[in-house]
Design a protein around this motif. Structure first.
Motif, mmCIF file in Angstrom:
data_model
loop_
_atom_site.group_PDB
_atom_site.id
_atom_site.type_symbol
_atom_site.label_atom_id
_atom_site.label_comp_id
_atom_site.label_asym_id
_atom_site.label_seq_id
_atom_site.Cartn_x
_atom_site.Cartn_y
_atom_site.Cartn_z
ATOM 1 N N MET A 5 54.892 27.427 80.796
ATOM 2 C CA MET A 5 56.191 27.751 81.321
ATOM 3 C C MET A 5 56.059 28.082 82.808
ATOM 4 O O MET A 5 55.224 28.870 83.213
ATOM 5 C CB MET A 5 56.761 28.945 80.558
ATOM 6 N N THR A 6 56.892 27.492 83.605
ATOM 7 C CA THR A 6 56.845 27.647 85.049
ATOM 8 C C THR A 6 57.697 28.829 85.494
ATOM 9 O O THR A 6 58.807 29.014 85.013
ATOM 10 C CB THR A 6 57.384 26.364 85.733
ATOM 11 N N GLN A 7 57.127 29.625 86.410
ATOM 12 C CA GLN A 7 57.859 30.755 86.969
ATOM 13 C C GLN A 7 58.883 30.240 87.979
ATOM 14 O O GLN A 7 58.580 29.337 88.755
ATOM 15 C CB GLN A 7 56.898 31.714 87.679
ATOM 16 N N PRO A 8 60.083 30.810 87.980
ATOM 17 C CA PRO A 8 61.071 30.380 88.973
ATOM 18 C C PRO A 8 60.606 30.761 90.380
ATOM 19 O O PRO A 8 59.972 31.794 90.581
ATOM 20 C CB PRO A 8 62.341 31.125 88.594
ATOM 21 N N THR A 9 60.907 29.908 91.335
ATOM 22 C CA THR A 9 60.553 30.164 92.722
ATOM 23 C C THR A 9 61.439 31.281 93.272
ATOM 24 O O THR A 9 62.660 31.231 93.115
ATOM 25 C CB THR A 9 60.772 28.886 93.565
ATOM 26 N N PRO A 10 60.819 32.306 93.880
ATOM 27 C CA PRO A 10 61.631 33.398 94.425
ATOM 28 C C PRO A 10 62.527 32.890 95.555
ATOM 29 O O PRO A 10 62.125 32.073 96.366
ATOM 30 C CB PRO A 10 60.612 34.411 94.943
ATOM 31 N N ASP A 11 63.730 33.381 95.566
ATOM 32 C CA ASP A 11 64.701 33.013 96.590
ATOM 33 C C ASP A 11 64.580 33.984 97.761
ATOM 34 O O ASP A 11 64.755 35.188 97.582
ATOM 35 C CB ASP A 11 66.114 33.064 96.001
ATOM 36 N N PRO A 12 64.258 33.482 98.977
ATOM 37 C CA PRO A 12 64.125 34.389 100.128
ATOM 38 C C PRO A 12 65.408 35.162 100.409
ATOM 39 O O PRO A 12 65.377 36.262 100.947
ATOM 40 C CB PRO A 12 63.790 33.465 101.295
ATOM 41 N N LEU A 13 66.546 34.602 100.034
ATOM 42 C CA LEU A 13 67.818 35.278 100.261
ATOM 43 C C LEU A 13 67.914 36.545 99.413
ATOM 44 O O LEU A 13 68.493 37.538 99.847
ATOM 45 C CB LEU A 13 68.977 34.335 99.949
#
Length: 119
Positions: free
Chosen positions: A1-9
């Protein structure tokens, strides 16, 4: 399962209140004068009164606000308290403000007028 990419916003939104608080401190003319003086080194309330043109009680109120926000601290030395900036971000902002607004302009550097013409 892939971790969601953190949103810099998301990080920016989380820190926006903190940044706004620091900028609010700098936006007050008298506090800016006090902080500019403290950027040069420690100072007493009496020394800050001269720079900011305020009474000791008014300076103390400004210092109390800045202490509660973690920008400055006071160190007791006998009967006097010497104040200094403790927040490194504040030092960096003041250094940038000083270079942008206070440092002498190099008279040999070309200057542009409103039309963008170099003089």
């Amino acid at each position: 399962m892939t971790q969601p990419t953190p949103d810099p916003l998301d990080d920016l939104q989380g820190r926006a209140e903190e940044v706004a608080g620091l900028l609010k401190q700098l936006a007050n003319t008298r506090r800016l004068l006090i902080l500019c003086r403290l950027a040069s080194g420690k100072a007493t309330v009496s020394e800050l009164c001269v720079v900011a043109g305020l009474s000791q009680s008014a300076i103390s109120q400004h210092l109390a606000k800045m202490r509660s926000d973690g920008l400055v601290r006071g160190e007791k030395d006998g009967l006097q308290i010497h104040y200094s900036i403790v927040d490194p971000r504040c030092h960096e902002l003041l250094k940038h403000l000083r270079s942008s607004f206070c440092d002498p302009i190099d008279s040999a550097a070309p200057v542009e007028d409103r039309n963008g013409d170099t003089k």
